[in-house]
Design a protein around this motif. Structure first.
Motif, mmCIF file in Angstrom:
data_model
loop_
_atom_site.group_PDB
_atom_site.id
_atom_site.type_symbol
_atom_site.label_atom_id
_atom_site.label_comp_id
_atom_site.label_asym_id
_atom_site.label_seq_id
_atom_site.Cartn_x
_atom_site.Cartn_y
_atom_site.Cartn_z
ATOM 1 N N ARG A 107 37.870 37.219 41.323
ATOM 2 C CA ARG A 107 37.680 36.007 42.122
ATOM 3 C C ARG A 107 36.188 35.711 42.324
ATOM 4 N NH1 ARG A 107 40.439 37.487 46.289
ATOM 5 N NH2 ARG A 107 42.375 36.483 45.635
ATOM 6 N N ARG A 167 43.940 38.280 35.805
ATOM 7 C CA ARG A 167 44.836 37.974 36.920
ATOM 8 C C ARG A 167 46.245 38.470 36.626
ATOM 9 N NH1 ARG A 167 45.564 34.294 41.260
ATOM 10 N NH2 ARG A 167 47.737 33.650 41.466
ATOM 11 N N ARG A 192 41.361 42.169 41.578
ATOM 12 C CA ARG A 192 41.577 40.731 41.758
ATOM 13 C C ARG A 192 40.437 40.102 42.547
ATOM 14 N NH1 ARG A 192 46.386 41.167 43.347
ATOM 15 N NH2 ARG A 192 46.088 40.941 45.571
ATOM 16 N N THR A 242 48.254 35.498 44.801
ATOM 17 C CA THR A 242 49.033 35.956 43.664
ATOM 18 C C THR A 242 50.521 35.902 44.005
ATOM 19 O OG1 THR A 242 48.946 38.256 44.422
ATOM 20 C CG2 THR A 242 47.168 37.500 42.975
ATOM 21 N N LEU A 255 43.079 30.697 39.848
ATOM 22 C CA LEU A 255 42.468 32.003 39.632
ATOM 23 C C LEU A 255 42.059 32.674 40.937
ATOM 24 C CD1 LEU A 255 40.248 31.187 36.528
ATOM 25 C CD2 LEU A 255 42.345 32.536 36.568
#
Length: 284
Positions: A212, A259, A208, A84, A80
């Motif tokens: 996080r 995500r 994102r 990416t 997570l």
């Protein structure tokens, strides 16, 4: 006393995990143009160590749910909060640009296509090294150039990689001059593609980053609440632990969904076996 037992259990579990990882025999081979295989045992070993840690915590604290939660957190949180697919794709695109320029320079010096492909292996960027290694291995194994390049496109699994591979396929079929010039132009267009993807990545980085930090803060808070013991006492019963597992599972599913939304759809390809199967599946 309970806090000390929990900490001791975590230390013992971490020690067991380190012993397991230390006992693994990591085979370091020189390539010699063999197709490299990814080490798929690493997640299994890590999962086994986390399972043992969760089991030790369950025996010490009575929280049976830790047998499930600890492996899920240990394997899920790095996914997570890690890189990416977009950021990985951009790094591979940069490697494609550099590799294409290198290949163009070797072809300009008068080498044949197959010889030039093999010659680029030593100077290939790290992000593209596995794909080029497999391409060179297939050529050394006497695959036809067309089959090796189509497999190379599937290894790259990227529309820009399809463009590069298709240009190489045309060069392999016609064997004419001008391929080096085409590759140099492809390198320039790849550089433009990299800039546009970086802009998209910058726009997608904000949600994102939020996800996080929410993940990290939530994990820290949950660990703190678990160590205090009083706040989570109602969840210690059998039904309460099932409820806790369901809540954490729903929360984790939301984070995974966030995500995936931030990552966006993967660009469509047009070359290679995977692309053919995707087109056939879409037509059926």
């Amino acid at each position: 006393m309970a806090v000390i037992c929990v900490l001791l259990g975590m230390l013992v579990g971490a020690g067991v995990l380190l012993i397991i990882m230390g006992c693994r025999r990591v085979e370091r081979r020189r390539l010699h143009f063999h197709i490299p295989q990814l080490n798929r045992r690493s997640p299994v070993v890590l999962g086994a160590g986390l399972f043992i840690l969760g089991l030790i915590l369950a025996l010490i604290t009575g929280w049976v749910v830790t047998i499930v939660i600890v492996p899920l957190i240990g394997l899920g949180v790095p996914y997570l909060i890690g890189k990416t697919e977009r950021s990985v794709d951009i790094a591979k695109l940069e490697a494609m640009e550099e590799w294409t320029r290198s290949l163009s320079g070797i072809l300009t010096a008068g080498a044949g296509l197959e010889q030039a492909l093999v010659a680029t292996w030593r100077s290939t960027p790290t992000a593209l090294k596995p794909e080029v290694s497999r391409l060179v291995a297939r050529l050394r194994a006497r695959w036809t150039t067309e089959a090796a390049l189509r497999a190379f496109a599937d290894d790259l699994d990227d529309p820009t990689g399809d463009i590069i591979a298709s240009s190489l396929l045309l060069g392999a079929q016609r064997r004419g001059d001008g391929l080096a010039t085409i590759l140099e132009g492809l390198a320039e267009s790849t550089a433009l593609d990299i800039r546009s993807r970086r802009q998209v990545e910058a726009d997608a980085a904000k949600p994102r980053t939020t996800a996080r930090w929410v993940t990290i803060i939530t994990a820290v808070v949950l660990i703190g609440l678990f160590l205090t013991g009083t706040y989570v006492e109602p969840y210690k019963s059998g039904v309460g632990q099932l409820v806790l597992l369901g809540l954490l599972g729903a929360y984790g599913a939301v984070l995974v969904w966030m995500r995936r939304v931030a990552a966006g759809p993967k660009p469509l390809r047009f070359l290679g076996g995977k692309a053919s199967r995707m087109i056939a599946g879409g037509m059926s």
